[in-house]
Design a protein around this motif. Structure first.
Motif, PDB file in Angstrom:
ATOM      1  N   ARG A 142       0.841  -1.199   0.000  1.00 58.78           N
ATOM      2  CA  ARG A 142       0.000   0.000   0.000  1.00 58.78           C
ATOM      3  C   ARG A 142       0.873   1.246   0.000  1.00 58.78           C
ATOM      4  O   ARG A 142       1.825   1.346   0.771  1.00 58.78           O
ATOM      5  N   ILE A 143       0.510   2.187  -0.866  1.00 58.40           N
ATOM      6  CA  ILE A 143       1.131   3.513  -0.897  1.00 58.40           C
ATOM      7  C   ILE A 143       0.036   4.520  -0.584  1.00 58.40           C
ATOM      8  O   ILE A 143      -1.067   4.435  -1.129  1.00 58.40           O
ATOM      9  N   SER A 144       0.308   5.462   0.321  1.00 56.76           N
ATOM     10  CA  SER A 144      -0.709   6.469   0.633  1.00 56.76           C
ATOM     11  C   SER A 144      -0.064   7.848   0.747  1.00 56.76           C
ATOM     12  O   SER A 144       1.024   8.001   1.286  1.00 56.76           O
ATOM     13  N   PHE A 145      -0.774   8.843   0.191  1.00 52.93           N
ATOM     14  CA  PHE A 145      -0.276  10.218   0.113  1.00 52.93           C
ATOM     15  C   PHE A 145      -0.813  11.071   1.259  1.00 52.93           C
ATOM     16  O   PHE A 145      -1.833  10.752   1.865  1.00 52.93           O
ATOM     17  N   GLY A 146      -0.120  12.200   1.496  1.00 54.14           N
ATOM     18  CA  GLY A 146      -0.555  13.126   2.524  1.00 54.14           C
ATOM     19  C   GLY A 146      -0.089  14.539   2.252  1.00 54.14           C
ATOM     20  O   GLY A 146       0.378  14.865   1.150  1.00 54.14           O
ATOM     21  N   ASN A 147      -0.197  15.386   3.263  1.00 52.74           N
ATOM     22  CA  ASN A 147       0.076  16.812   3.103  1.00 52.74           C
ATOM     23  C   ASN A 147       1.473  17.121   2.584  1.00 52.74           C
ATOM     24  O   ASN A 147       1.672  18.056   1.815  1.00 52.74           O
ATOM     25  N   SER A 148       2.463  16.363   3.016  1.00 53.04           N
ATOM     26  CA  SER A 148       3.849  16.667   2.640  1.00 53.04           C
ATOM     27  C   SER A 148       4.297  15.970   1.355  1.00 53.04           C
ATOM     28  O   SER A 148       5.436  16.146   0.922  1.00 53.04           O
ATOM     29  N   THR A 149       3.414  15.182   0.745  1.00 49.72           N
ATOM     30  CA  THR A 149       3.775  14.453  -0.474  1.00 49.72           C
ATOM     31  C   THR A 149       4.018  15.423  -1.635  1.00 49.72           C
ATOM     32  O   THR A 149       3.244  16.353  -1.851  1.00 49.72           O
ATOM     33  N   LYS A 150       5.109  15.194  -2.359  1.00 51.27           N
ATOM     34  CA  LYS A 150       5.464  16.015  -3.518  1.00 51.27           C
ATOM     35  C   LYS A 150       5.440  15.160  -4.782  1.00 51.27           C
ATOM     36  O   LYS A 150       5.756  13.967  -4.736  1.00 51.27           O
ATOM     37  N   ARG A 151       5.087  15.789  -5.887  1.00 48.34           N
ATOM     38  CA  ARG A 151       4.986  15.075  -7.162  1.00 48.34           C
ATOM     39  C   ARG A 151       6.287  14.381  -7.515  1.00 48.34           C
ATOM     40  O   ARG A 151       6.296  13.219  -7.936  1.00 48.34           O
ATOM     41  N   GLU A 152       7.414  15.091  -7.338  1.00 49.54           N
ATOM     42  CA  GLU A 152       8.698  14.495  -7.716  1.00 49.54           C
ATOM     43  C   GLU A 152       9.023  13.261  -6.873  1.00 49.54           C
ATOM     44  O   GLU A 152       9.652  12.314  -7.355  1.00 49.54           O
ATOM     45  N   ASP A 153       8.556  13.251  -5.613  1.00 49.13           N
ATOM     46  CA  ASP A 153       8.789  12.082  -4.757  1.00 49.13           C
ATOM     47  C   ASP A 153       7.905  10.906  -5.172  1.00 49.13           C
ATOM     48  O   ASP A 153       8.326   9.744  -5.092  1.00 49.13           O
ATOM     49  N   VAL A 154       6.686  11.222  -5.621  1.00 52.41           N
ATOM     50  CA  VAL A 154       5.785  10.174  -6.116  1.00 52.41           C
ATOM     51  C   VAL A 154       6.410   9.468  -7.317  1.00 52.41           C
ATOM     52  O   VAL A 154       6.442   8.231  -7.389  1.00 52.41           O
ATOM     53  N   ILE A 155       6.918  10.264  -8.245  1.00 52.70           N
ATOM     54  CA  ILE A 155       7.539   9.701  -9.453  1.00 52.70           C
ATOM     55  C   ILE A 155       8.808   8.942  -9.091  1.00 52.70           C
ATOM     56  O   ILE A 155       9.076   7.853  -9.627  1.00 52.70           O
ATOM     57  N   LYS A 156       9.581   9.484  -8.146  1.00 52.76           N
ATOM     58  CA  LYS A 156      10.825   8.838  -7.714  1.00 52.76           C
ATOM     59  C   LYS A 156      10.536   7.483  -7.075  1.00 52.76           C
ATOM     60  O   LYS A 156      11.254   6.509  -7.296  1.00 52.76           O
ATOM     61  N   LEU A 157       9.443   7.413  -6.285  1.00 51.77           N
ATOM     62  CA  LEU A 157       9.057   6.137  -5.686  1.00 51.77           C
ATOM     63  C   LEU A 157       8.704   5.135  -6.776  1.00 51.77           C
ATOM     64  O   LEU A 157       9.141   3.976  -6.738  1.00 51.77           O
ATOM     65  N   GLY A 158       7.909   5.562  -7.751  1.00 55.01           N
ATOM     66  CA  GLY A 158       7.539   4.669  -8.852  1.00 55.01           C
ATOM     67  C   GLY A 158       8.757   4.160  -9.598  1.00 55.01           C
ATOM     68  O   GLY A 158       8.868   2.959  -9.898  1.00 55.01           O
ATOM     69  N   GLU A 159       9.687   5.050  -9.889  1.00 57.13           N
ATOM     70  CA  GLU A 159      10.908   4.659 -10.600  1.00 57.13           C
ATOM     71  C   GLU A 159      11.751   3.698  -9.769  1.00 57.13           C
ATOM     72  O   GLU A 159      12.364   2.762 -10.304  1.00 57.13           O
ATOM     73  N   THR A 160      11.782   3.906  -8.463  1.00 60.35           N
ATOM     74  CA  THR A 160      12.528   3.013  -7.573  1.00 60.35           C
ATOM     75  C   THR A 160      11.912   1.619  -7.574  1.00 60.35           C
ATOM     76  O   THR A 160      12.629   0.611  -7.633  1.00 60.35           O
ATOM     77  N   ILE A 161      10.581   1.549  -7.516  1.00 58.98           N
ATOM     78  CA  ILE A 161       9.908   0.249  -7.565  1.00 58.98           C
ATOM     79  C   ILE A 161      10.186  -0.453  -8.886  1.00 58.98           C
ATOM     80  O   ILE A 161      10.442  -1.667  -8.921  1.00 58.98           O
ATOM     81  N   VAL A 162      10.168   0.309  -9.972  1.00 57.87           N
ATOM     82  CA  VAL A 162      10.488  -0.262 -11.289  1.00 57.87           C
ATOM     83  C   VAL A 162      11.889  -0.844 -11.276  1.00 57.87           C
ATOM     84  O   VAL A 162      12.113  -1.985 -11.750  1.00 57.87           O
ATOM     85  N   ASP A 163      12.856  -0.118 -10.740  1.00 57.23           N
ATOM     86  CA  ASP A 163      14.243  -0.613 -10.684  1.00 57.23           C
ATOM     87  C   ASP A 163      14.357  -1.867  -9.827  1.00 57.23           C
ATOM     88  O   ASP A 163      15.065  -2.828 -10.193  1.00 57.23           O
ATOM     89  N   ILE A 164      13.671  -1.878  -8.692  1.00 58.59           N
ATOM     90  CA  ILE A 164      13.692  -3.050  -7.800  1.00 58.59           C
ATOM     91  C   ILE A 164      13.141  -4.269  -8.526  1.00 58.59           C
ATOM     92  O   ILE A 164      13.715  -5.371  -8.464  1.00 58.59           O
ATOM     93  N   VAL A 165      12.013  -4.077  -9.225  1.00 54.84           N
ATOM     94  CA  VAL A 165      11.379  -5.195  -9.933  1.00 54.84           C
ATOM     95  C   VAL A 165      12.265  -5.709 -11.056  1.00 54.84           C
ATOM     96  O   VAL A 165      12.447  -6.917 -11.233  1.00 54.84           O
ATOM     97  N   LYS A 166      12.860  -4.808 -11.822  1.00 55.96           N
ATOM     98  CA  LYS A 166      13.715  -5.205 -12.949  1.00 55.96           C
ATOM     99  C   LYS A 166      14.915  -6.008 -12.478  1.00 55.96           C
ATOM    100  O   LYS A 166      15.274  -7.023 -13.072  1.00 55.96           O
ATOM    101  N   LYS A 167      15.500  -5.576 -11.347  1.00 56.68           N
ATOM    102  CA  LYS A 167      16.658  -6.315 -10.794  1.00 56.68           C
ATOM    103  C   LYS A 167      16.217  -7.674 -10.293  1.00 56.68           C
ATOM    104  O   LYS A 167      16.929  -8.671 -10.436  1.00 56.68           O
ATOM    105  N   PHE A 168      15.048  -7.735  -9.699  1.00 59.40           N
ATOM    106  CA  PHE A 168      14.534  -8.985  -9.158  1.00 59.40           C
ATOM    107  C   PHE A 168      14.207  -9.974 -10.270  1.00 59.40           C
ATOM    108  O   PHE A 168      14.486 -11.179 -10.158  1.00 59.40           O
ATOM    109  N   LYS A 169      13.631  -9.468 -11.348  1.00 60.96           N
ATOM    110  CA  LYS A 169      13.180 -10.340 -12.449  1.00 60.96           C
ATOM    111  C   LYS A 169      14.323 -10.806 -13.343  1.00 60.96           C
ATOM    112  O   LYS A 169      14.194 -11.799 -14.053  1.00 60.96           O
ATOM    113  N   ASN A 170      15.425 -10.059 -13.349  1.00 58.14           N
ATOM    114  CA  ASN A 170      16.567 -10.442 -14.214  1.00 58.14           C
ATOM    115  C   ASN A 170      17.425 -11.525 -13.593  1.00 58.14           C
ATOM    116  O   ASN A 170      17.509 -11.678 -12.394  1.00 58.14           O
TER     117      ASN A 170
END
Length: 376
Positions: free
Chosen positions: A348-376
């Motif tokens: 679960r990911i949940s947003f709040g008052n201090s959430t910033k757009r760039e951090d949201v995108i950075k989290l998504g990109e980090t998850i993508v990198d984690i998955v790619k390393k795991f799947k390779n």
């Protein structure tokens, strides 16, 4: 560490903190004391009760303060069962209810409980509810917003069915309080619960509304506080701080909705490179709280993904914090009919008052990198 677990708890709002300190030092009297210092505390307490009642559109006579959502759910259900609209020993509840609801229902003696699953969109099917009702049904307990995937249940439809069948209806409003305009929904239910720490108020404080027309009996005999609803000296400073936080967040409902919708779209788009592995659990836009995203990544356990995200500086979760301590799958995964392996993949990911757009995108990109390393 970038925080993405606002559905679990929120930091204390700075203005609410100031109110807490002021109330603790200037209105420290016991609100039940008969001297002037106690009277000042009582006046503050009643002002908070009236303000919160006005925010959600209910009669202040039905509003009682508790230590939080879990205690509120317990006491509300006990109160409704002490004054049923008709005789019977059957209760209907959502399979994905908060653990505090399951806890109180499990301890009841002599009652039969029917648990309703979710449809694939994460919603209670009204036809399932109607089919589950028997002449013996005295209570329906369905939460407003699911804490793990953020789906918004059809409260108006459920309330209509309960009214037609002469059944009490309790709803856990903990995740919708301060995030959804409750004036449409609050007057429709027999009771609802809410909590301070989900809306940037203090921990250890919340409340319950029970329709004043219901002549409930106190669960704790001999209690004098809150008209006998619960024992213990009323925590006026925390209630005042929660009220201040509620006032602030209530004014931000529309702007937060728009902002979190945008963040949600950004996050989902950022997962595009691994979309074949991602399973989002969500409803349509009108039945979905945008700030909560529940998903699975095929083949990767949620706990491992949470720890990897933590290692990279992101705080996410694997579901309700109240459930995690039990080391069991999120309740919503059972309601959705997921297999044991699929349930283990939930995050679960949940947003709040201090959430910033760039951090949201950075989290998504980090998850993508984690998955790619795991799947390779």
């Amino acid at each position: 560490m970038i925080y993405f677990d606002f559905a679990a708890t929120t930091p204390l709002d700075s203005e609410a903190a100031e109110v807490f300190v002021q109330a603790s030092t200037e209105f420290f009297g016991n609100s039940s004391s008969l001297h002037d210092i106690g009277g000042q505390s009582q006046d503050l307490l009643e002002n908070c009760r009236e303000e919160l009642a006005n925010l959600v559109g209910v009669n202040k006579k039905g509003l009682f303060f508790t230590s939080g959502g879990s205690e509120g759910n317990f006491l509300a259900i006990e109160a409704l069962l002490s004054a049923p609209k008709k005789q019977g020993k059957h209760i209907i509840a959502g399979m994905a209810e908060h653990s505090s609801i399951h806890g109180v229902l499990n301890r009841l003696g002599g009652y039969n409980v029917t648990y309703l699953p979710f449809n694939p969109s994460g919603l209670i099917d009204i036809d399932d509810l109607v089919r589950a009702i028997t002449p013996d049904t005295v209570l329906v307990a369905i939460q407003h917003v699911n804490s793990e995937i953020g789906t918004i249940q059809p409260i108006e439809d459920i309330a209509r069915v309960c009214e037609e069948q002469n059944i009490h209806f309790h709803s856990d409003f903990v995740q919708s309080f301060g995030k959804v305009d409750l004036k449409r929904f609050a007057p429709l239910v027999s009771s609802f619960s809410f909590s301070g720490h989900k809306i940037y108020g203090p921990k250890g404080v919340g409340g319950v509304y029970i329709d004043p027309a219901i002549s409930w009996k106190a669960f704790f005999p001999g209690s004098s506080h809150e008209k006998g609803f619960r024992p213990g000296t009323v925590n006026v400073p925390a209630i005042a701080a929660m009220t201040a936080a509620a006032q602030r967040i209530n004014n931000q409902i529309a702007s937060n909705q728009e902002r979190f919708l945008s963040f949600r779209a950004d996050f989902i788009e950022s997962l595009e490179p691994i979309k074949e592995f991602v399973h989002l659990h969500q409803a349509n836009i009108n039945s979905q709280l945008p700030s909560i995203i529940g998903l699975r990544i095929a083949g990767i356990e949620g706990q491992w993904m949470m720890l990897e995200c933590n290692r990279f500086g992101f705080a996410i979760s694997t579901g309700s914090a109240c459930q995690i301590g039990m080391q069991s799958p999120a309740k919503v995964t059972q309601a959705l009919g997921l297999s044991k392996q699929e349930a283990k993949e939930f995050i679960r990911i949940s947003f709040g008052n201090s959430t910033k757009r760039e951090d949201v995108i950075k989290l998504g990109e980090t998850i993508v990198d984690i998955v790619k390393k795991f799947k390779n």
